[in-house]
Motif scaffolding. Structure first.
Motif, PDB file in Angstrom:
ATOM      1  N   ARG A  99       0.840  -1.188   0.000  1.00  0.00           N
ATOM      2  CA  ARG A  99       0.000   0.000   0.000  1.00  0.00           C
ATOM      3  C   ARG A  99       0.879   1.243   0.000  1.00  0.00           C
ATOM      4  O   ARG A  99       2.047   1.198   0.361  1.00  0.00           O
ATOM      5  N   SER A 100       0.288   2.335  -0.443  1.00  0.00           N
ATOM      6  CA  SER A 100       0.984   3.618  -0.418  1.00  0.00           C
ATOM      7  C   SER A 100       0.505   4.416   0.787  1.00  0.00           C
ATOM      8  O   SER A 100      -0.311   3.931   1.586  1.00  0.00           O
ATOM      9  N   ASP A 101       0.985   5.649   0.904  1.00  0.00           N
ATOM     10  CA  ASP A 101       0.664   6.420   2.102  1.00  0.00           C
ATOM     11  C   ASP A 101      -0.798   6.829   2.177  1.00  0.00           C
ATOM     12  O   ASP A 101      -1.265   7.260   3.228  1.00  0.00           O
ATOM     13  N   ASP A 102      -1.533   6.700   1.064  1.00  0.00           N
ATOM     14  CA  ASP A 102      -2.941   7.099   1.136  1.00  0.00           C
ATOM     15  C   ASP A 102      -3.906   6.109   0.494  1.00  0.00           C
ATOM     16  O   ASP A 102      -5.090   6.398   0.358  1.00  0.00           O
ATOM     17  N   SER A 145      -4.668   1.565  -0.402  1.00  0.00           N
ATOM     18  CA  SER A 145      -4.280   0.154  -0.386  1.00  0.00           C
ATOM     19  C   SER A 145      -4.541  -0.439  -1.761  1.00  0.00           C
ATOM     20  O   SER A 145      -5.411   0.023  -2.507  1.00  0.00           O
ATOM     21  N   SER A 190       9.168   0.267   4.834  1.00  0.00           N
ATOM     22  CA  SER A 190       8.465   1.480   4.438  1.00  0.00           C
ATOM     23  C   SER A 190       9.509   2.401   3.819  1.00  0.00           C
ATOM     24  O   SER A 190      10.515   2.719   4.451  1.00  0.00           O
ATOM     25  N   ARG A 230      10.354   5.379   0.263  1.00  0.00           N
ATOM     26  CA  ARG A 230       9.850   6.185  -0.832  1.00  0.00           C
ATOM     27  C   ARG A 230      10.121   5.507  -2.181  1.00  0.00           C
ATOM     28  O   ARG A 230      11.141   4.858  -2.370  1.00  0.00           O
ATOM     29  N   PRO A 257       5.692   9.096  -3.471  1.00  0.00           N
ATOM     30  CA  PRO A 257       4.892   8.391  -2.463  1.00  0.00           C
ATOM     31  C   PRO A 257       5.735   7.439  -1.625  1.00  0.00           C
ATOM     32  O   PRO A 257       6.756   6.906  -2.080  1.00  0.00           O
ATOM     33  N   THR A 258       5.304   7.241  -0.402  1.00  0.00           N
ATOM     34  CA  THR A 258       5.888   6.218   0.468  1.00  0.00           C
ATOM     35  C   THR A 258       5.029   4.973   0.365  1.00  0.00           C
ATOM     36  O   THR A 258       3.796   5.051   0.397  1.00  0.00           O
ATOM     37  N   VAL A 259       5.675   3.819   0.226  1.00  0.00           N
ATOM     38  CA  VAL A 259       4.927   2.565   0.161  1.00  0.00           C
ATOM     39  C   VAL A 259       5.322   1.656   1.322  1.00  0.00           C
ATOM     40  O   VAL A 259       6.441   1.730   1.833  1.00  0.00           O
ATOM     41  N   TRP A 260       4.357   0.876   1.758  1.00  0.00           N
ATOM     42  CA  TRP A 260       4.568  -0.143   2.786  1.00  0.00           C
ATOM     43  C   TRP A 260       4.499  -1.504   2.103  1.00  0.00           C
ATOM     44  O   TRP A 260       3.546  -1.799   1.365  1.00  0.00           O
TER      45      TRP A 260
END
Length: 513
Positions: A135-138, A140, A159, A161, A256-259
């Motif tokens: 998922r990204s920071d905003d 899924s 986590s 970028r 974006p940051t992704v998890w």
């Protein structure tokens, strides 16, 4: 799960069919209840198999679609009689359906007079544990709708970028990563070269993970199939929409940051190659003819019961025929999970045994309904620089024989743009054995130029046609790579071409090496 004792009894039954190479007491899928007479499926000898087919005309006369279809149908029955854990017909590596396929092929070849060996090897399979997360920071993303975990992806939780490459860089060369920020997640477009090259280059540049996105705007998410195990998590292939969304955010200055969370565990099991040697021909000039016998996600009728059937039919029709060079037919295991069988076989030959193999011919998918006719020329492989220098020039004779056959019949055959990537002949290339092969395509997507050359429809080569959903072969949970996913006309054409090349190489008196 069978206990070790039951698995040992199953293996003993398998060894009653043919000679096995012992590696000690190991776990093997059950063959309980398999009637080993004629492979348990009642296909007796035919007149073609009992006669000497010492001319191309005789051999071609014996390659008929009705016989091929009957033979292919046996693999369908095997799969249905050995459902997997989810209740679907199955011939995947490590299942009873695969073991039954091994016994069937081995018995037919032994009955035909071939010296048959089942080569067993231990393999490690890394499997995803639990539900992976991306998922990204905003937002899924839905697994197997928006993205897949790549085959042989590394494990990890992170986590970080996202970082894309500048301009038109694809990640296919190390120089593409000049200036790449170590610890970032590399966002790369799929399809410009093989996945392994992109992942290897990203790892060398310090990427914490890799996201591969589909370059074809009409294609959905699908599984990126690595040949070598990655050290970092590899997400791919994500849909074009997800990939372009991440790319646009990065290029707008809002990376974006992704998890990502991928947990995996490994298990060891036993797998098998079936090796059948002709009693004829000079063993110091051996021509290998191979196909992979294992499936993925179920029946595996197109990929690759079709190719397995093609070489089986040729072998049975040449069983009584003297040839100048020795013929060795091999049905490899573990192709779908990383060319395991062919890599084991080629790397465990002695130098003398390896030197005796003068050529390899591969059959990997030979009955695609919305087909292309492609020649697996190793000169077009993405990792051609890893092959010993003799491989590309010495493979020309096999490639030319395929071209000769198609031209003489008014059929258009083209060299596959990906060479022999992902096929078992790739393993032969790595150890210096010249090779060629045939394949008729799979999955998605057929392009306008291909439609112009071979007809058919844009989109899937197989599965629902026309469609762009990716087809049946490499897609989990669809369970549709069944008998209906094959075309008897294409199967006959591809097998006749393979028979022509086999016969020509079997009786070639002069090689350049």
């Amino acid at each position: 799960m069978l206990n070790v004792y039951k698995r040992f009894l199953a293996y003993a039954l398998l060894c009653a069919v043919v000679a096995c190479q012992p590696v000690g007491l190991q776990q093997t899928p059950s063959l309980a209840g398999l009637d080993t007479v004629n492979g348990g499926y009642g296909l007796g000898p035919r007149s073609c198999e009992a006669r000497v087919n010492d001319t191309l005309a005789k051999l071609e006369e014996c390659i008929q679609r009705a016989s091929l279809w009957r033979r292919l149908s046996v693999f369908q029955r095997i799969a249905k009689q050995h459902p997997g854990t989810q209740g679907h017909p199955n011939r995947d590596t490590g299942t009873a359906g695969y073991a039954a396929s091994v016994a069937y092929v081995a018995q037919l070849m032994r009955n035909a007079g071939y010296a048959v060996t089942i080569q067993q090897y231990v393999y490690k399979k890394s499997e995803v544990e639990g539900v992976p997360v991306f998922r990204s920071d905003d937002r899924s993303y839905a697994l197997e709708r928006d993205w897949y975990v790549a085959r042989l992806s590394g494990a990890g939780t992170l986590s970080a970028r996202v970082a894309a490459l500048p301009g038109t860089a694809t990640g296919c060369t190390p120089n593409d990563f000049a200036g790449f920020a170590r610890g970032s997640v590399a966002l790369l477009r799929a399809g410009d070269c093989d996945f392994d090259s992109q992942v290897e280059n990203a790892e060398a540049a310090g990427a914490a993970a890799v996201i591969l996105y589909a370059g074809d705007p009409q294609r959905g998410a699908y599984e990126a199939r690595l040949i070598d195990s990655a050290r970092v998590p590899v997400i791919g292939v994500v849909t074009p929409a997800v990939g372009l969304e991440l790319l646009q955010r990065y290029r707008s200055g809002r990376a974006p940051t992704v998890w990502i969370e991928i947990r995996k565990h490994s298990r060891s099991d036993l797998d098998y190659n079936v090796i059948a040697d002709s009693p004829y021909g000079n063993p110091q000039r051996t021509v290998a003819i191979d196909a992979h016998l294992d499936a993925i996600y179920g029946e595996g009728m197109l990929d690759n019961a079709s190719g397995s059937t093609s070489i089986l039919e040729i072998a049975l029709n040449l069983a009584k025929t003297h040839t100048v060079n020795h013929l060795r037919y091999i049905w490899f295991g573990g192709e779908e999970i990383g060319l395991l069988g062919s890599r084991y076989y080629t790397t465990h030959l002695t130098p003398s045994q390896l030197h005796d193999i003068v050529f390899d011919i591969d059959a990997d998918v030979t009955a695609t309904p919305n087909y292309d006719i492609l020649i697996a020329d190793p000169g077009h492989a993405t990792k051609v620089k890893r092959f010993p220098p003799n491989v590309v020039p010495d493979s020309k004779i096999g490639n030319d024989y395929f071209k000769d056959y198609f031209q003489s019949g008014g059929v258009i055959g083209r060299v596959a743009r990906f060479g022999n990537d992902g096929t078992d002949s790739f393993a032969f290339s790595l150890v210096g054995v010249p090779n060629s092969g045939i394949l008729t395509e799979q999955d998605c997507c057929k392009h306008p130029w291909e439609k112009k050359v071979w007809g058919g429809f844009l989109g899937n080569y197989e599965g629902k046609i026309p469609s762009f959903n990716g087809g049946c072969v490499d897609n989990p949970h669809r369970w549709c790579d069944n008998l209906d996913n094959n075309d008897p006309f294409v199967l006959e054409l591809a097998t006749k071409a393979l028979a022509y090349v086999t016969f020509k190489l079997a009786n070639r008196r002069h090689f350049s090496w």
